[in-house]
Design a protein around this motif. Structure first.
Motif, PDB file in Angstrom:
ATOM      1  N   VAL A  84       0.775  -1.320  -0.177  1.00 48.59           N
ATOM      2  CA  VAL A  84       0.200   0.122   0.080  1.00 48.59           C
ATOM      3  C   VAL A  84       0.938   1.211   0.041  1.00 48.59           C
ATOM      4  N   ILE A  85       1.963   1.280   0.963  1.00 46.55           N
ATOM      5  CA  ILE A  85       2.774   2.511   0.950  1.00 46.55           C
ATOM      6  C   ILE A  85       3.546   2.735  -0.254  1.00 46.55           C
ATOM      7  N   LEU A  87       2.696   1.674  -3.348  1.00 47.68           N
ATOM      8  CA  LEU A  87       1.661   1.818  -4.489  1.00 47.68           C
ATOM      9  C   LEU A  87       1.256   3.384  -4.580  1.00 47.68           C
ATOM     10  N   VAL A  88       0.894   3.669  -3.184  1.00 45.66           N
ATOM     11  CA  VAL A  88       0.632   5.223  -2.833  1.00 45.66           C
ATOM     12  C   VAL A  88       1.884   6.329  -3.348  1.00 45.66           C
ATOM     13  N   VAL A  89       3.104   6.056  -2.715  1.00 42.59           N
ATOM     14  CA  VAL A  89       4.335   6.918  -3.158  1.00 42.59           C
ATOM     15  C   VAL A  89       4.430   6.805  -4.683  1.00 42.59           C
ATOM     16  N   CYS A  90       4.715   5.536  -5.135  1.00 40.01           N
ATOM     17  CA  CYS A  90       5.149   5.479  -6.470  1.00 40.01           C
ATOM     18  C   CYS A  90       3.883   5.618  -7.561  1.00 40.01           C
ATOM     19  N   ARG A  91       2.931   5.463  -7.320  1.00 44.13           N
ATOM     20  CA  ARG A  91       1.921   5.637  -8.280  1.00 44.13           C
ATOM     21  C   ARG A  91       2.429   5.126  -9.693  1.00 44.13           C
ATOM     22  N   ASP A 207       8.685   1.699  -9.740  1.00 46.44           N
ATOM     23  CA  ASP A 207       7.568   1.432 -10.144  1.00 46.44           C
ATOM     24  C   ASP A 207       7.416  -0.287 -10.161  1.00 46.44           C
ATOM     25  N   ALA A 210       6.994  -1.674  -6.590  1.00 46.98           N
ATOM     26  CA  ALA A 210       5.779  -1.397  -5.903  1.00 46.98           C
ATOM     27  C   ALA A 210       4.531  -2.541  -6.507  1.00 46.98           C
TER      28      ALA A 210
END
Length: 326
Positions: A84-85, A87-91, A207, A210
């Motif tokens: 989750v962390i 995916l949110v940070v890297c998008r 990316d 993630a």
């Protein structure tokens, strides 16, 4: 892992070499003077050391959660929070990649899931320092196989000597199941190294990491829920799980990914070889797992074998490059 670089969509970063396989040295970034060059080299070294400290002390903290969640529960919580962390940070973008790219992500995620799941099953049965020592045999075997030179046999024999000392004449002293889990985790670690490098070549920045972390979390989550159930949602467990995810997944994996793009892979592998010693210290300070003199000697033998194999391979690569082209 290297410092994040601003990349346009579709940009492919410089290859992240497999730390225990290749001795290739990435071209250094331009720096100003000797001080700049020294700083450029100390930066990624500090990243790897910090990552090693973080992951091993994080693993020690994870052991304290196991009585309430079990090994599978800890892994599920750790990987889910880390995914989750990241995916949110890297998008990370999900369009524009070929089927082979997604196959790499799936393989990387599977290796990560196996490495974490098996390792924590080992931690539930044997001391942290011993578990990491057995686990590091995977990358060591990968390095010896890649070298295929007579000297590699010496390093392999040295490592086996260390393992024999750890077993004390029989793995029943350690718990054979725990030892088997640690060795299997080492095999997954070797696969993680290979697919981490491949992912770094195919995906920009972090990316790929993630996306692979999300795959690993999805693989482990059913096992964690089955073992821990609602225990995964207890406030204390969640708080410690977040700490473990940051210390053992998000921070070290990101630092390694970034350092690999700036650091000679042989140097990276030598630094990674110190993980059993770091784990032994973490186990002693956090879990009060004291090692005998024999265990300490065994760990030193495995570390020496791993470092020797990396250095021999690095020298071999340099000799091959220096040969004149016919």
């Amino acid at each position: 892992m290297d410092q994040p670089t601003s990349a346009a969509p579709g940009h492919v970063p410089a290859p992240a070499p497999a730390p225990s396989v290749s001795g290739d040295v990435p071209a250094p970034a331009p720096t100003a003077g000797t001080g700049g060059r020294l700083g450029a080299r100390l930066g990624p070294v500090a990243m790897v050391v910090a990552g090693g400290l973080s992951v091993q002390f994080g693993s020690a903290v994870a052991v304290t959660i196991m009585p309430s969640t079990g090994a599978a529960g800890v892994v599920a919580l750790r990987l889910a929070v880390a995914a989750v962390i990241l995916l949110v940070v890297c998008r990370p973008r999900v369009r524009g990649y070929a089927r082979a790219d997604w196959g790499t992500i799936a393989a990387f995620g599977l290796a990560m899931a196996g490495m974490n799941g098996l390792f924590y099953q080992a931690l539930d049965r044997i001391p942290l320092g011993v578990a990491v020592t057995l686990e590091v045999l995977g990358p060591l075997a990968l390095s010896v196989y890649a070298s295929r030179r007579a000297m590699s046999v010496v390093w392999a024999a040295l490592a086996l000597g260390g393992v024999a000392l750890l077993s004390g004449g029989g793995f029943d002293r350690l718990d054979p199941v725990g030892a088997a889990y640690a060795v299997a985790a080492g095999g997954c670690w070797a696969a993680y190294i290979l697919f981490s490098a491949r992912t770094g070549r195919r995906f920009p920045q972090a990316d790929g990491l993630a996306l692979a972390m999300a795959v690993a979390a999805l693989i482990n989550l059913p096992f964690g829920i089955a073992e821990a159930g609602s225990g995964l949602l207890e406030p204390r467990t969640v708080a410690l799980g977040v700490a473990v995810a940051l210390m053992s997944s998000v921070l070290p994996y990101t630092l390694e990914l970034l350092a690999l793009r700036r650091l000679p892979s042989a140097t990276f592998a030598v630094l990674m070889s110190l993980e059993p010693a770091i784990a032994a210290v973490a186990g002693f300070l956090v879990l009060h797992q004291a090692l005998s003199t024999t265990d300490a000697l065994a760990i030193a033998l495995v570390i020496g074998a791993s470092m020797g194999a990396v250095r021999s391979q690095s020298r071999q690569r340099r000799r091959e490059r220096s040969k004149p082209v016919a």
